[in-house]
Design a protein around this motif. Structure first.
Motif, PDB file in Angstrom:
ATOM      1  N   GLY A  27     -19.405   4.556  -7.031  1.00 46.30           N
ATOM      2  CA  GLY A  27     -19.234   4.192  -5.440  1.00 46.30           C
ATOM      3  C   GLY A  27     -17.766   3.710  -5.128  1.00 46.30           C
ATOM      4  N   SER A  28     -16.915   3.989  -6.189  1.00 44.68           N
ATOM      5  CA  SER A  28     -15.499   4.065  -5.814  1.00 44.68           C
ATOM      6  C   SER A  28     -14.689   5.212  -5.624  1.00 44.68           C
ATOM      7  CB  SER A  28     -14.751   3.055  -6.799  1.00 44.68           C
ATOM      8  OG  SER A  28     -14.756   3.674  -8.039  1.00 44.68           O
ATOM      9  N   ILE A  29     -13.577   5.013  -4.842  1.00 43.94           N
ATOM     10  CA  ILE A  29     -12.502   6.186  -4.798  1.00 43.94           C
ATOM     11  C   ILE A  29     -11.277   5.674  -5.233  1.00 43.94           C
ATOM     12  CG2 ILE A  29     -11.611   7.909  -3.100  1.00 43.94           C
ATOM     13  CD1 ILE A  29     -14.128   7.204  -1.410  1.00 43.94           C
ATOM     14  N   ILE A  30     -10.546   6.311  -6.135  1.00 40.33           N
ATOM     15  CA  ILE A  30      -9.314   6.423  -6.625  1.00 40.33           C
ATOM     16  C   ILE A  30      -8.323   7.156  -6.264  1.00 40.33           C
ATOM     17  CG2 ILE A  30      -9.707   6.794  -8.905  1.00 40.33           C
ATOM     18  CD1 ILE A  30      -7.675   4.220  -9.674  1.00 40.33           C
ATOM     19  N   GLY A  31      -7.257   7.168  -5.922  1.00 39.26           N
ATOM     20  CA  GLY A  31      -6.002   8.008  -5.820  1.00 39.26           C
ATOM     21  C   GLY A  31      -5.087   8.009  -6.796  1.00 39.26           C
ATOM     22  N   ILE A  32      -4.645   9.124  -7.457  1.00 43.95           N
ATOM     23  CA  ILE A  32      -3.747   9.176  -8.470  1.00 43.95           C
ATOM     24  C   ILE A  32      -2.283   9.887  -7.965  1.00 43.95           C
ATOM     25  CG2 ILE A  32      -3.088  10.152 -10.595  1.00 43.95           C
ATOM     26  CD1 ILE A  32      -5.474   8.415 -10.730  1.00 43.95           C
ATOM     27  N   HIS A 181      -6.071   6.881   3.872  1.00 40.11           N
ATOM     28  CA  HIS A 181      -7.243   7.057   4.542  1.00 40.11           C
ATOM     29  C   HIS A 181      -8.751   6.911   3.768  1.00 40.11           C
ATOM     30  CE1 HIS A 181      -8.768   8.039   8.618  1.00 40.11           C
ATOM     31  NE2 HIS A 181      -9.809   8.739   7.873  1.00 40.11           N
ATOM     32  N   THR A 182      -8.674   7.658   2.537  1.00 38.23           N
ATOM     33  CA  THR A 182      -9.706   7.816   1.713  1.00 38.23           C
ATOM     34  C   THR A 182     -10.034   6.843   0.393  1.00 38.23           C
ATOM     35  OG1 THR A 182      -8.732   9.260   0.305  1.00 38.23           O
ATOM     36  CG2 THR A 182      -9.998  10.239   2.326  1.00 38.23           C
ATOM     37  N   CYS A 183      -8.975   6.265   0.010  1.00 40.87           N
ATOM     38  CA  CYS A 183      -8.955   5.632  -1.298  1.00 40.87           C
ATOM     39  C   CYS A 183      -9.337   3.907  -1.217  1.00 40.87           C
ATOM     40  CB  CYS A 183      -7.784   5.876  -2.263  1.00 40.87           C
ATOM     41  SG  CYS A 183      -7.624   7.628  -2.559  1.00 40.87           S
ATOM     42  N   ASP A 184     -10.120   3.384  -2.034  1.00 39.15           N
ATOM     43  CA  ASP A 184     -10.268   1.994  -2.130  1.00 39.15           C
ATOM     44  C   ASP A 184      -8.978   1.642  -3.109  1.00 39.15           C
ATOM     45  OD1 ASP A 184     -12.765   2.001  -1.184  1.00 39.15           O
ATOM     46  OD2 ASP A 184     -13.605   3.022  -3.161  1.00 39.15           O
ATOM     47  N   LYS A 185      -8.530   2.276  -4.257  1.00 38.55           N
ATOM     48  CA  LYS A 185      -7.396   1.916  -4.793  1.00 38.55           C
ATOM     49  C   LYS A 185      -6.336   3.203  -5.010  1.00 38.55           C
ATOM     50  CE  LYS A 185      -9.830  -1.606  -7.704  1.00 38.55           C
ATOM     51  NZ  LYS A 185     -10.109  -2.008  -8.882  1.00 38.55           N
ATOM     52  N   ILE A 186      -5.448   2.749  -5.257  1.00 39.93           N
ATOM     53  CA  ILE A 186      -4.139   4.040  -5.578  1.00 39.93           C
ATOM     54  C   ILE A 186      -3.595   3.755  -6.932  1.00 39.93           C
ATOM     55  CG2 ILE A 186      -2.225   5.122  -5.220  1.00 39.93           C
ATOM     56  CD1 ILE A 186      -3.060   4.969  -2.000  1.00 39.93           C
ATOM     57  N   ALA A 187      -3.703   4.589  -7.964  1.00 40.84           N
ATOM     58  CA  ALA A 187      -2.900   4.329  -9.243  1.00 40.84           C
ATOM     59  C   ALA A 187      -1.748   5.185  -9.425  1.00 40.84           C
ATOM     60  CB  ALA A 187      -3.854   4.567 -10.520  1.00 40.84           C
ATOM     61  N   VAL A 188      -0.732   4.667  -9.947  1.00 42.15           N
ATOM     62  CA  VAL A 188       0.584   5.372  -9.924  1.00 42.15           C
ATOM     63  C   VAL A 188       0.848   5.665 -11.351  1.00 42.15           C
ATOM     64  CG1 VAL A 188       3.024   5.317  -9.878  1.00 42.15           C
ATOM     65  CG2 VAL A 188       1.663   4.068  -8.025  1.00 42.15           C
ATOM     66  N   ILE A 197      -1.830  -0.345 -10.536  1.00 43.86           N
ATOM     67  CA  ILE A 197      -2.941   0.120  -9.488  1.00 43.86           C
ATOM     68  C   ILE A 197      -2.597  -0.761  -8.149  1.00 43.86           C
ATOM     69  CG2 ILE A 197      -5.193   0.151  -9.167  1.00 43.86           C
ATOM     70  CD1 ILE A 197      -5.696   0.583 -12.187  1.00 43.86           C
ATOM     71  N   TYR A 198      -2.708   0.016  -7.058  1.00 43.22           N
ATOM     72  CA  TYR A 198      -2.376  -0.798  -5.861  1.00 43.22           C
ATOM     73  C   TYR A 198      -3.881  -0.968  -5.124  1.00 43.22           C
ATOM     74  CZ  TYR A 198       2.714  -0.018  -6.058  1.00 43.22           C
ATOM     75  OH  TYR A 198       3.664  -0.121  -6.450  1.00 43.22           O
ATOM     76  N   GLU A 199      -4.112  -2.303  -4.616  1.00 44.50           N
ATOM     77  CA  GLU A 199      -5.580  -2.446  -4.101  1.00 44.50           C
ATOM     78  C   GLU A 199      -5.162  -1.999  -2.618  1.00 44.50           C
ATOM     79  OE1 GLU A 199      -8.428  -3.464  -5.136  1.00 44.50           O
ATOM     80  OE2 GLU A 199      -7.182  -3.740  -7.235  1.00 44.50           O
ATOM     81  N   LYS A 200      -6.262  -1.846  -1.718  1.00 39.82           N
ATOM     82  CA  LYS A 200      -5.886  -1.280  -0.203  1.00 39.82           C
ATOM     83  C   LYS A 200      -5.146  -2.163   0.511  1.00 39.82           C
ATOM     84  CE  LYS A 200      -9.029   1.191   3.127  1.00 39.82           C
ATOM     85  NZ  LYS A 200      -8.741   2.259   2.212  1.00 39.82           N
ATOM     86  N   GLU A 201      -5.046  -3.369   0.239  1.00 39.61           N
ATOM     87  CA  GLU A 201      -4.329  -4.465   1.214  1.00 39.61           C
ATOM     88  C   GLU A 201      -2.631  -4.219   0.742  1.00 39.61           C
ATOM     89  OE1 GLU A 201      -6.309  -6.889  -2.033  1.00 39.61           O
ATOM     90  OE2 GLU A 201      -6.631  -5.380  -0.635  1.00 39.61           O
ATOM     91  N   GLU A 202      -2.444  -3.577  -0.409  1.00 37.84           N
ATOM     92  CA  GLU A 202      -0.956  -3.326  -1.023  1.00 37.84           C
ATOM     93  C   GLU A 202      -0.635  -1.925  -0.451  1.00 37.84           C
ATOM     94  OE1 GLU A 202      -0.896  -5.931  -4.989  1.00 37.84           O
ATOM     95  OE2 GLU A 202      -2.388  -4.286  -5.072  1.00 37.84           O
TER      96      GLU A 202
END
Length: 211
Positions: A27-32, A181-188, A197-202
């Motif tokens: 149930g999680s969405i992560i962007g790369i 718009h879609t992700c819970d987290k974004i990993a670089v 890994i950036y949390e939504k508030e970051e």
């Protein structure tokens, strides 16, 4: 949970992935995010069991099997003389009523040969096929490329639906706003590793990075 530990992939004695570590709850969405050549597609291909690798890729404590993964590639190949309806007939899943609703929203001419589809229409068709597979792990490599404004917002809804169904969704996109718009987290991804890994508030901090 999807757990990736010390994932390493090399081609011709050159490491492309050099110790990727990542844990994703259901149930999680992560962007790369990463520059061209950072290894995003190699990561996705490896999760789909297309590459030899060292390290561990586990789903629910056991080695991840290809049969558990649905993969929407950046470029999708279709036989030219196949209709959209014939293409979708190859897929089966538990959400066919939901898929029918999505198909109608996308306004695809399913009776026509796919060779006459635009690139955006082909992307939509491949996405519907992916949804029909109904897998717990879903990889979307540049899903927004070539998709019109209306299609982007339908895609947002589909991604949210996958999350509500307790699935793992992994997305790459050069359009960073779509990840916001879609992700819970974004990993670089940088130098073959997850740099941060950036949390939504970051997420605002990502606006200063260049990709």
């Amino acid at each position: 949970m999807l757990e990736i530990k010390n994932l390493q992939v090399e081609f011709r004695n050159q490491k492309v992935l050099n110790g990727v570590d990542l844990s994703l709850k259901q149930g999680s969405i992560i962007g790369i995010l990463g520059k061209n050549g950072a290894g995003k597609t190699t990561l996705f291909d490896t999760l789909y069991q297309n590459n030899s690798f060292s390290g561990n890729i586990n789903w629910q404590g056991k080695s991840l099997k290809r049969s558990l993964v649905s993969y929407l590639e950046t470029e999708n190949y279709f036989y030219p003389y196949i209709t959209g309806q014939e293409y979708l007939s190859y897929f089966s899943g538990q959400n066919e009523s939901d898929v029918k609703e999505v198909t109608e929203k996308f306004h695809l001419p399913l009776e026509k040969y796919v060779q006459y589809y635009s690139s955006g229409m082909k992307k939509k068709l491949a996405l519907i096929g992916m949804l029909m597979l109904d897998k717990p792990v879903n990889i979307l490599d540049e899903p927004f490329n070539g998709v019109d404004f209306e299609g982007v917002h339908i895609l947002y809804d589909i991604i949210k639906q996958l999350k509500s169904e307790n699935k793992v969704v992994i997305i790459s996109s050069h359009i960073i706003e779509t990840l916001f718009h879609t992700c819970d987290k974004i990993a670089v991804l940088k130098n073959g590793r997850i740099e941060k890994i950036y949390e939504k508030e970051e997420f605002n901090g990502l606006n200063t990075l260049k990709f």
